[in-house]
Design a protein around this motif. Structure first.
Motif, PDB file in Angstrom:
ATOM      1  N   GLY A   5       0.829  -1.200   0.000  1.00 47.07           N
ATOM      2  CA  GLY A   5       0.000   0.000   0.000  1.00 47.07           C
ATOM      3  C   GLY A   5       0.860   1.246   0.000  1.00 47.07           C
ATOM      4  O   GLY A   5       1.962   1.264   0.552  1.00 47.07           O
ATOM      5  N   TRP A   6       0.346   2.304  -0.607  1.00 45.15           N
ATOM      6  CA  TRP A   6       1.055   3.577  -0.652  1.00 45.15           C
ATOM      7  C   TRP A   6       0.052   4.715  -0.540  1.00 45.15           C
ATOM      8  O   TRP A   6      -0.977   4.735  -1.213  1.00 45.15           O
ATOM      9  N   ILE A   7       0.384   5.660   0.317  1.00 47.44           N
ATOM     10  CA  ILE A   7      -0.381   6.904   0.455  1.00 47.44           C
ATOM     11  C   ILE A   7       0.621   8.039   0.351  1.00 47.44           C
ATOM     12  O   ILE A   7       1.682   7.996   0.990  1.00 47.44           O
ATOM     13  N   ASP A   8       0.294   9.038  -0.443  1.00 45.73           N
ATOM     14  CA  ASP A   8       1.168  10.206  -0.556  1.00 45.73           C
ATOM     15  C   ASP A   8       1.361  10.804   0.838  1.00 45.73           C
ATOM     16  O   ASP A   8       0.387  11.079   1.536  1.00 45.73           O
ATOM     17  N   LEU A  28      -9.884  -7.472  -3.034  1.00 46.31           N
ATOM     18  CA  LEU A  28      -9.105  -8.203  -4.020  1.00 46.31           C
ATOM     19  C   LEU A  28      -8.430  -9.448  -3.456  1.00 46.31           C
ATOM     20  O   LEU A  28      -7.839 -10.229  -4.193  1.00 46.31           O
ATOM     21  N   GLY A  29      -8.487  -9.617  -2.130  1.00 45.75           N
ATOM     22  CA  GLY A  29      -7.941 -10.808  -1.504  1.00 45.75           C
ATOM     23  C   GLY A  29      -6.435 -10.797  -1.287  1.00 45.75           C
ATOM     24  O   GLY A  29      -5.807 -11.852  -1.250  1.00 45.75           O
ATOM     25  N   TYR A  30      -5.851  -9.618  -1.123  1.00 42.13           N
ATOM     26  CA  TYR A  30      -4.412  -9.498  -0.901  1.00 42.13           C
ATOM     27  C   TYR A  30      -4.091  -9.215   0.553  1.00 42.13           C
ATOM     28  O   TYR A  30      -4.701  -8.326   1.161  1.00 42.13           O
ATOM     29  N   PRO A  31      -3.089  -9.902   1.107  1.00 38.75           N
ATOM     30  CA  PRO A  31      -2.529  -9.442   2.377  1.00 38.75           C
ATOM     31  C   PRO A  31      -1.801  -8.127   2.093  1.00 38.75           C
ATOM     32  O   PRO A  31      -1.197  -7.976   1.033  1.00 38.75           O
ATOM     33  N   LEU A  32      -1.854  -7.193   3.016  1.00 43.26           N
ATOM     34  CA  LEU A  32      -1.350  -5.841   2.765  1.00 43.26           C
ATOM     35  C   LEU A  32      -0.169  -5.508   3.661  1.00 43.26           C
ATOM     36  O   LEU A  32      -0.214  -5.720   4.872  1.00 43.26           O
ATOM     37  N   SER A  33       0.872  -4.974   3.046  1.00 38.40           N
ATOM     38  CA  SER A  33       1.993  -4.353   3.745  1.00 38.40           C
ATOM     39  C   SER A  33       2.052  -2.917   3.252  1.00 38.40           C
ATOM     40  O   SER A  33       1.474  -2.591   2.213  1.00 38.40           O
ATOM     41  N   TRP A  34       2.768  -2.070   3.968  1.00 38.06           N
ATOM     42  CA  TRP A  34       2.847  -0.664   3.588  1.00 38.06           C
ATOM     43  C   TRP A  34       4.263  -0.287   3.190  1.00 38.06           C
ATOM     44  O   TRP A  34       5.233  -0.703   3.825  1.00 38.06           O
ATOM     45  N   ALA A  35       4.376   0.514   2.136  1.00 35.03           N
ATOM     46  CA  ALA A  35       5.664   1.083   1.752  1.00 35.03           C
ATOM     47  C   ALA A  35       6.032   2.145   2.784  1.00 35.03           C
ATOM     48  O   ALA A  35       5.155   2.740   3.419  1.00 35.03           O
ATOM     49  N   VAL A  55       0.569  -2.861  -6.255  1.00 35.08           N
ATOM     50  CA  VAL A  55       0.598  -1.672  -5.400  1.00 35.08           C
ATOM     51  C   VAL A  55      -0.824  -1.146  -5.330  1.00 35.08           C
ATOM     52  O   VAL A  55      -1.483  -0.970  -6.363  1.00 35.08           O
ATOM     53  N   LEU A  56      -1.302  -0.915  -4.123  1.00 38.35           N
ATOM     54  CA  LEU A  56      -2.655  -0.403  -3.917  1.00 38.35           C
ATOM     55  C   LEU A  56      -2.572   1.063  -3.520  1.00 38.35           C
ATOM     56  O   LEU A  56      -1.843   1.420  -2.595  1.00 38.35           O
ATOM     57  N   LEU A  57      -3.337   1.895  -4.223  1.00 36.68           N
ATOM     58  CA  LEU A  57      -3.373   3.337  -3.987  1.00 36.68           C
ATOM     59  C   LEU A  57      -4.802   3.777  -3.715  1.00 36.68           C
ATOM     60  O   LEU A  57      -5.743   3.207  -4.279  1.00 36.68           O
ATOM     61  N   PRO A  58      -4.986   4.826  -2.905  1.00 38.46           N
ATOM     62  CA  PRO A  58      -6.331   5.374  -2.752  1.00 38.46           C
ATOM     63  C   PRO A  58      -6.837   5.956  -4.073  1.00 38.46           C
ATOM     64  O   PRO A  58      -7.996   5.828  -4.412  1.00 38.46           O
ATOM     65  N   SER A  59      -5.936   6.609  -4.837  1.00 42.27           N
ATOM     66  CA  SER A  59      -6.240   7.121  -6.172  1.00 42.27           C
ATOM     67  C   SER A  59      -4.924   7.304  -6.907  1.00 42.27           C
ATOM     68  O   SER A  59      -3.851   7.331  -6.294  1.00 42.27           O
TER      69      SER A  59
END
Length: 97
Positions: A5-8, A28-35, A55-59
């Motif tokens: 995951g990434w958030i500005d 989407l069925g993904y385990p999530l870690s954060w950058a 990579v998952l982004l809010p937008s």
């Protein structure tokens, strides 16, 4: 397979953005870690070194066009709102000179 995951870091609504990314990962069925936004490595380098598949982004506004291009060389990108998918570049896309 897992997502990064990434958030500005300059986002005015980090809690909302985080919730959007968590919801997308769950859907989407993904385990999530954060950058790590404080890392000396850029987002693309963090994705590559972590081995994340997506990579998952809010937008898409949370990354610039150059970063998006670099990330798409190593992983898929999924955005929560508006819902968009950007597929990883093919390794056969050509040689840059």
């Amino acid at each position: 397979m897992y997502a990064l995951g990434w958030i500005d870091p300059c986002s005015p609504t980090p809690e909302w953005d985080s919730a959007q990314v968590h919801r997308l990962a769950r859907r989407l069925g993904y385990p999530l870690s954060w950058a790590d936004p404080s890392s000396v490595l850029g987002l693309a380098e963090q994705v590559e070194s972590s081995g994340a598949d997506v990579v998952l982004l809010p937008s898409s506004a949370h990354v610039d066009a150059v970063t998006l291009d670099r990330v798409m060389a190593v992983a898929d990108v999924e955005c929560a709102a508006p819902r968009k998918s950007f597929g990883r570049w093919s390794p056969m896309r050509g040689v840059r000179r």
